[in-house]
Write a protein that holds these residues in place. Sequence first.
Motif, PDB file in Angstrom:
ATOM      1  N   GLU A   4       0.864  -1.181   0.000  1.00  0.00           N
ATOM      2  CA  GLU A   4       0.000   0.000   0.000  1.00  0.00           C
ATOM      3  C   GLU A   4       0.899   1.228   0.000  1.00  0.00           C
ATOM      4  OE1 GLU A   4      -2.884   0.094   3.093  1.00  0.00           O
ATOM      5  OE2 GLU A   4      -4.032  -1.625   2.297  1.00  0.00           O
ATOM      6  N   LEU A   5       0.844   2.004  -1.077  1.00  0.00           N
ATOM      7  CA  LEU A   5       1.616   3.245  -1.165  1.00  0.00           C
ATOM      8  C   LEU A   5       0.828   4.347  -0.485  1.00  0.00           C
ATOM      9  CD1 LEU A   5       4.041   4.873  -2.210  1.00  0.00           C
ATOM     10  CD2 LEU A   5       2.759   5.213  -4.351  1.00  0.00           C
ATOM     11  N   GLN A   6       1.468   5.037   0.448  1.00  0.00           N
ATOM     12  CA  GLN A   6       0.789   6.072   1.226  1.00  0.00           C
ATOM     13  C   GLN A   6       1.514   7.406   1.067  1.00  0.00           C
ATOM     14  OE1 GLN A   6       0.658   4.527   5.225  1.00  0.00           O
ATOM     15  NE2 GLN A   6      -0.813   2.913   4.696  1.00  0.00           N
ATOM     16  N   ARG A   7       0.699   8.449   1.039  1.00  0.00           N
ATOM     17  CA  ARG A   7       1.222   9.818   0.835  1.00  0.00           C
ATOM     18  C   ARG A   7       0.715  10.714   1.953  1.00  0.00           C
ATOM     19  NH1 ARG A   7      -1.376  11.784  -4.047  1.00  0.00           N
ATOM     20  NH2 ARG A   7      -3.012  12.533  -2.647  1.00  0.00           N
ATOM     21  N   ALA A   8       1.537  11.671   2.327  1.00  0.00           N
ATOM     22  CA  ALA A   8       1.130  12.697   3.288  1.00  0.00           C
ATOM     23  C   ALA A   8       1.517  14.061   2.746  1.00  0.00           C
ATOM     24  CB  ALA A   8       1.795  12.464   4.643  1.00  0.00           C
ATOM     25  N   ASP A   9       0.647  15.033   3.001  1.00  0.00           N
ATOM     26  CA  ASP A   9       0.949  16.399   2.578  1.00  0.00           C
ATOM     27  C   ASP A   9       1.239  17.235   3.815  1.00  0.00           C
ATOM     28  OD1 ASP A   9      -1.522  16.740   3.723  1.00  0.00           O
ATOM     29  OD2 ASP A   9      -2.592  17.029   1.816  1.00  0.00           O
ATOM     30  N   ASN A  28       3.432   6.595 -10.635  1.00  0.00           N
ATOM     31  CA  ASN A  28       3.378   8.020 -10.958  1.00  0.00           C
ATOM     32  C   ASN A  28       2.172   8.612 -10.265  1.00  0.00           C
ATOM     33  OD1 ASN A  28       5.654   8.441 -12.683  1.00  0.00           O
ATOM     34  ND2 ASN A  28       4.587   7.240 -14.245  1.00  0.00           N
ATOM     35  N   ASP A  29       2.429   9.518  -9.316  1.00  0.00           N
ATOM     36  CA  ASP A  29       1.360  10.143  -8.536  1.00  0.00           C
ATOM     37  C   ASP A  29       1.001  11.469  -9.189  1.00  0.00           C
ATOM     38  OD1 ASP A  29      -0.443  10.618  -6.538  1.00  0.00           O
ATOM     39  OD2 ASP A  29       1.051  11.122  -4.995  1.00  0.00           O
ATOM     40  N   ASN A  30      -0.241  11.592  -9.695  1.00  0.00           N
ATOM     41  CA  ASN A  30      -0.662  12.747 -10.491  1.00  0.00           C
ATOM     42  C   ASN A  30      -1.631  13.630  -9.717  1.00  0.00           C
ATOM     43  OD1 ASN A  30       0.667  12.019 -13.068  1.00  0.00           O
ATOM     44  ND2 ASN A  30      -0.702  10.242 -12.977  1.00  0.00           N
ATOM     45  N   GLY A  31      -1.875  14.811 -10.323  1.00  0.00           N
ATOM     46  CA  GLY A  31      -2.850  15.747  -9.777  1.00  0.00           C
ATOM     47  C   GLY A  31      -2.411  16.393  -8.477  1.00  0.00           C
ATOM     48  N   LEU A  32      -1.138  16.689  -8.371  1.00  0.00           N
ATOM     49  CA  LEU A  32      -0.587  17.243  -7.140  1.00  0.00           C
ATOM     50  C   LEU A  32      -0.270  18.729  -7.283  1.00  0.00           C
ATOM     51  CD1 LEU A  32       1.935  14.369  -6.327  1.00  0.00           C
ATOM     52  CD2 LEU A  32      -0.408  14.628  -5.476  1.00  0.00           C
ATOM     53  N   ASN A  33      -0.224  19.403  -6.149  1.00  0.00           N
ATOM     54  CA  ASN A  33       0.245  20.788  -6.103  1.00  0.00           C
ATOM     55  C   ASN A  33       1.732  20.767  -5.760  1.00  0.00           C
ATOM     56  OD1 ASN A  33       0.753  23.499  -5.797  1.00  0.00           O
ATOM     57  ND2 ASN A  33      -0.567  23.778  -4.019  1.00  0.00           N
ATOM     58  N   THR A  34       2.538  20.386  -6.725  1.00  0.00           N
ATOM     59  CA  THR A  34       3.979  20.302  -6.482  1.00  0.00           C
ATOM     60  C   THR A  34       4.642  21.666  -6.395  1.00  0.00           C
ATOM     61  OG1 THR A  34       4.263  19.985  -8.861  1.00  0.00           O
ATOM     62  CG2 THR A  34       4.247  18.004  -7.481  1.00  0.00           C
ATOM     63  N   SER A  35       3.913  22.712  -6.813  1.00  0.00           N
ATOM     64  CA  SER A  35       4.480  24.064  -6.744  1.00  0.00           C
ATOM     65  C   SER A  35       4.658  24.515  -5.300  1.00  0.00           C
ATOM     66  CB  SER A  35       3.581  25.063  -7.475  1.00  0.00           C
ATOM     67  OG  SER A  35       3.508  24.781  -8.845  1.00  0.00           O
ATOM     68  N   ALA A  36       3.702  24.152  -4.444  1.00  0.00           N
ATOM     69  CA  ALA A  36       3.693  24.748  -3.108  1.00  0.00           C
ATOM     70  C   ALA A  36       3.762  23.730  -1.980  1.00  0.00           C
ATOM     71  CB  ALA A  36       2.432  25.605  -2.941  1.00  0.00           C
ATOM     72  N   VAL A  37       3.711  22.432  -2.270  1.00  0.00           N
ATOM     73  CA  VAL A  37       3.619  21.436  -1.212  1.00  0.00           C
ATOM     74  C   VAL A  37       4.783  20.459  -1.330  1.00  0.00           C
ATOM     75  CG1 VAL A  37       2.237  19.585  -0.197  1.00  0.00           C
ATOM     76  CG2 VAL A  37       1.110  21.628  -1.120  1.00  0.00           C
ATOM     77  N   GLN A  38       5.418  20.174  -0.187  1.00  0.00           N
ATOM     78  CA  GLN A  38       6.412  19.111  -0.116  1.00  0.00           C
ATOM     79  C   GLN A  38       5.709  17.837   0.352  1.00  0.00           C
ATOM     80  OE1 GLN A  38       9.511  19.482   2.877  1.00  0.00           O
ATOM     81  NE2 GLN A  38      10.946  18.246   1.665  1.00  0.00           N
ATOM     82  N   TYR A  39       5.752  16.798  -0.478  1.00  0.00           N
ATOM     83  CA  TYR A  39       5.058  15.550  -0.170  1.00  0.00           C
ATOM     84  C   TYR A  39       6.028  14.529   0.401  1.00  0.00           C
ATOM     85  CZ  TYR A  39       1.148  17.429  -2.889  1.00  0.00           C
ATOM     86  OH  TYR A  39       0.116  18.205  -3.353  1.00  0.00           O
ATOM     87  N   ARG A  40       5.473  13.585   1.166  1.00  0.00           N
ATOM     88  CA  ARG A  40       6.260  12.486   1.701  1.00  0.00           C
ATOM     89  C   ARG A  40       5.501  11.184   1.499  1.00  0.00           C
ATOM     90  NH1 ARG A  40       5.179  12.870   7.963  1.00  0.00           N
ATOM     91  NH2 ARG A  40       3.473  14.376   8.007  1.00  0.00           N
ATOM     92  N   TYR A  41       6.283  10.106   1.366  1.00  0.00           N
ATOM     93  CA  TYR A  41       5.700   8.819   1.008  1.00  0.00           C
ATOM     94  C   TYR A  41       6.289   7.711   1.865  1.00  0.00           C
ATOM     95  CZ  TYR A  41       4.074  11.191  -3.229  1.00  0.00           C
ATOM     96  OH  TYR A  41       3.460  12.055  -4.108  1.00  0.00           O
ATOM     97  N   ARG A  42       5.484   6.649   2.011  1.00  0.00           N
ATOM     98  CA  ARG A  42       5.959   5.412   2.625  1.00  0.00           C
ATOM     99  C   ARG A  42       5.172   4.255   2.005  1.00  0.00           C
ATOM    100  NH1 ARG A  42       3.300   5.874   8.744  1.00  0.00           N
ATOM    101  NH2 ARG A  42       1.137   5.432   8.109  1.00  0.00           N
ATOM    102  N   VAL A  43       5.726   3.046   2.136  1.00  0.00           N
ATOM    103  CA  VAL A  43       5.082   1.851   1.602  1.00  0.00           C
ATOM    104  C   VAL A  43       4.802   0.891   2.745  1.00  0.00           C
ATOM    105  CG1 VAL A  43       5.234  -0.065  -0.014  1.00  0.00           C
ATOM    106  CG2 VAL A  43       6.297   2.139  -0.595  1.00  0.00           C
ATOM    107  N   GLN A  44       3.523   0.515   2.899  1.00  0.00           N
ATOM    108  CA  GLN A  44       3.162  -0.476   3.909  1.00  0.00           C
ATOM    109  C   GLN A  44       3.142  -1.848   3.255  1.00  0.00           C
ATOM    110  OE1 GLN A  44      -0.644   0.147   5.835  1.00  0.00           O
ATOM    111  NE2 GLN A  44      -0.066  -1.088   7.617  1.00  0.00           N
ATOM    112  N   PHE A  45       3.715  -2.846   3.972  1.00  0.00           N
ATOM    113  CA  PHE A  45       3.838  -4.196   3.411  1.00  0.00           C
ATOM    114  C   PHE A  45       2.922  -5.152   4.186  1.00  0.00           C
ATOM    115  CE2 PHE A  45       6.608  -8.125   2.792  1.00  0.00           C
ATOM    116  CZ  PHE A  45       6.164  -8.324   1.491  1.00  0.00           C
ATOM    117  N   TRP A  46       2.104  -5.913   3.403  1.00  0.00           N
ATOM    118  CA  TRP A  46       1.090  -6.787   4.008  1.00  0.00           C
ATOM    119  C   TRP A  46       1.337  -8.242   3.625  1.00  0.00           C
ATOM    120  CZ3 TRP A  46      -3.073  -5.242   7.085  1.00  0.00           C
ATOM    121  CH2 TRP A  46      -3.272  -3.854   7.199  1.00  0.00           C
TER     122      TRP A  46
END
Length: 780
Positions: A427-432, A452-470
Motif C-alpha cells: 500500500e503506497l501512502q502519501r502525506a501532505d 506516478n502520482d498525479n494531480g498534485l500541487n507540487t508548486s507549493a507542497v512538499q510531499y512524503r511517502y511510505r510503503v506499507q507491506f502486508w
Amino acid sequence: MSERMCTPEQEVTSCIFLDENRNANVINIPGSVNIPFYVQTQLIISPAFLTNSSPQLLQPPIDDGAVNRLFIHNPNAYDPDGDSLSYELVPCKGFGGSPIPTFFYPPASTSFTLDAITGDLIWDSPMQQGEFNVAMIIREWRNIPGIGLLNIGYVTRDMQITIYPPMNDPPVFSTIIDTCVEAGNVLAFTVSATDITSTETITLTAKGGPFEVTVSPANFTSTPNTGSTTGDFTWNTNCAHVRKAPYTVVFKAEDNNAQIQLADLESMFITVVGPSPKNPTSAPLGSSLILNWDQSACTEAVGYHIYRRIGSYGFIPSYCETGVPAYTGYVRIGSVNGLGVTTFTDNNNGAGLAIAVQYCYMVTAFYPDGAESYASIEFCNRLNRDLPVITNVDVNSTDAATGQIYVAWGKPVDIDPTQMPGPYRYELQRADASGNFVTIATFTNLNDTTYNDNGLNTSAVQYRYRVQFWNDTPGNVFSAGFSQIAYSVYLTIGPGDEKNNLSWNVNVPWTNTQYVIYRENAPGVFDSIGFTSAIFYVDDSLNNGQNYCYYVKSVGAYQDTGLVDPIINKSQIFCSTPVDNEPPCPPLIANGPNCPQLKDTISWQIDINCAYDIASYQIYYAPAGSNSYSQVGSVPAGTFSFIYSGESSIAGCYYITATDSTGNESDSSNIVCTESCPDYVLPNIFTPDGNFINDIYHPILPYRDVKDVEMTIFNRWGDKIFETTDPDINWNGKRNNDGEESPDGVYFYVCKVNEIRLAGAVEQRILKGIIHLTRGPVSK
C-alpha cells in the motif's frame, strides 16, 4: 615562632601555616625579616564527592640557581585522587594572609613564568645574587556529574630560591616527550643528560605520581657519571593506574660543582589508558541492531559508551587517542552502567533503524573519574531487508494542480516464509502538509515497485511517502510494517541583489552525496550551473528585475547491494527575481575631535566592493551618558567626512550607516566615542573701566562641556572678593558684583570646573591662577 591552624566550616576546610619572620635580606621582599611567612591550604568535602585528598608536593621548596643561567623548578604535585591540577603565580603573603605590599617578582633578563599545566617555574634568567621568595597556588579540579568542572581545593607553595654567582653551567637533558600506555603493559624508556663542560659528575633522579602509587609503583635506576649519564624508567602498569588525568614525572639532572650545584629539570606526562572492549558483535532484530561485547579486562571500569555512524570509517586510535574522536563522524548514541552490562539495543531511540543502511559502531569502557578506554574495533551491520526500501520521490512536473511525482521502492528480499507465506500486498501512502498519511495505490505483485502520482500541487507542497507491506495469507492477514519515509526535494529561493539564494529541504533514509543545480537559460531548456554537497547554493552575477527558474537534482545511494544506484530525484521548479534588497557594507569610522574649534570631524572609509551603489551616508550621535542615538547629518556618496558641532558638548559617541540607491540602509559602523575637550580657559587680564571692552570677566569663549563651576576670587590678602557657580562667571570688578569697586592690582582665583565626561559622569578639574585688574591702559 610558628603556628598551624585548620578551620573546618561546613564543606570547606582551610588550613594555614604562619611563621612570625621570614629570612632577612630577601631581595624581592624589602624588610623581609619583619614580615611573617604565611601559606594556606583549602580542601572541600561535599556529598557530591565524599573523598578528597590535597595534592602532595614531592619537590622540596628550596632551590638554587645562578646569575645569567636558566633556572627551572617544578613542585612535582601529585594528587592521590587523580584530580586535574593547575598552577598559578601569586604574591607572597604576610600579615593576616594579605599580599605583602612591598613584594615584587624576581627581575629577569627575559621572563619569569609559571606553566599553568606542567607546573614548570622558569626564570630566564636571574640578574642578581641573593635570596628570593616566590609563591604559587596549585589547584585541584574534578568533573562532578550534574555540576561540571569544579575547583575542589588548593595548596600554596611559598619557596626560597638562592641565586649564586655564575661559576657553573647546569646539565642539559635530551628531549623527553609525553606518552601513554595501555594498562597491563610495561612502559620502559631511557633518559639522558649531558654536562656542557664534560668535567662534572651528573646524578639523575626522578619523582612523581608513578612512584607514589601503592600498587606496582614505577622504578628509576641511574648511576652517576662524569660528562653524561643515563637513567632507566620502568613501570609495570595495571588497571588500578587508569585515570583521566596524566601522571607527572619530574626528572632532575644535578652536577657536583664544588661551589654551587646546578640542575636541569624535565617534566613529562604519562597517561595510563584502559584497554578496549574486545570481540564486539551486532545482530539485526526487527528494526533494531543488538550489540554485544566482552566485559572489560579492568574491573575498575563502571560502564560503556556506544558510538555510531553510517558507513565505515576505519578508525584505529593512536597510542594517546582515547574514546572516539568527533572527526571520525561517530556520535555517542548511548551508555550502559555496570561492568558486566555488555549489551545494547540500538533502535534509534524508538524510531527504528533504516533498512539498507550500514550502521557502524565502536564501544569504549569508562571509569569513575570520566577516563575513557581505547575504542573497540569498528563493527558494522544492516537490518534484514524484509520490508520495502523506498528509493525515489522524484518531481516529474511542477504545477499547482496537475503536478506529478514518480515514486519507487525496492522489494523485500529477506522475507521469512515461515512467518510470512504470502501472498503479499503493497500500500503506497502519501502525506501532505497536514501530516496525515492516506493510501493512494495498492499493488499485489511483489515486483510492481513504481508509481506516478498525479494531480498534485507540487508548486507549493512538499510531499512524503511510505510503503506499507502486508501478508495476505487467507486467515492470517497482517501488516509486516512500513518502509522508511522519504520526502520530495523542496526548493525555496530568497532573492538578493543581483543573485538568488537557493536552499532546499530534503529528508530521506538514504545518503545524498551531491546536489546539481539547474537553471532555465532558454524557454523549457534547463542547464546545469553548479553542484554542491550542501543544501544551499548562491547563483550570482544576475540581472535585477529578471526572472530565473531552477530545480535541484539530488544524487545518493544506500549502503546495500541490489538497489538502484545512484538514486536520483528532482525538486519542483521554482522561480525568483533578483532585487536590490541588500544594504551596503557598513562603513569603518575613525574619529578625531577638533578641540580648538570645538568640533568633531568624523571620517570613514568603505570597502570598495560595496561602494558601487551607495547613495549617501548617515551620521548618528549619542551625547555623553546616553544610549539614544539620533541622526545629526547626512552626506552624499563620495564624501567621507562630516563635521559635527553640538549645542553644548561634543562628548559622546558616533556611528555611520550607508544607504544605497533603493533606500537599503547598512548596519551601523563601529562606534567611536570622544571625550570632552579641556577648553575652559580663564584670562589673566581684566579692565572694568566702562568702555564696554573687557568690562566683564568671563572665560575665553567659546567653551563647551562644562556643567557648572565653583569660582572664588581673592585679593592679595586672602579676602574673598567674588564667588559664583555660573560657568560664564560675569564678574564686574566689584565685591560680590554689587559692592565697592575692587582696586587695581593682582587677584587670585581657584576655579573648580565640573566637566561632562563621556560616560555621563561629571569630572572635576581645578584651575588656579592670577587676574591683573586694571582700569588704565594695559601695557603690552
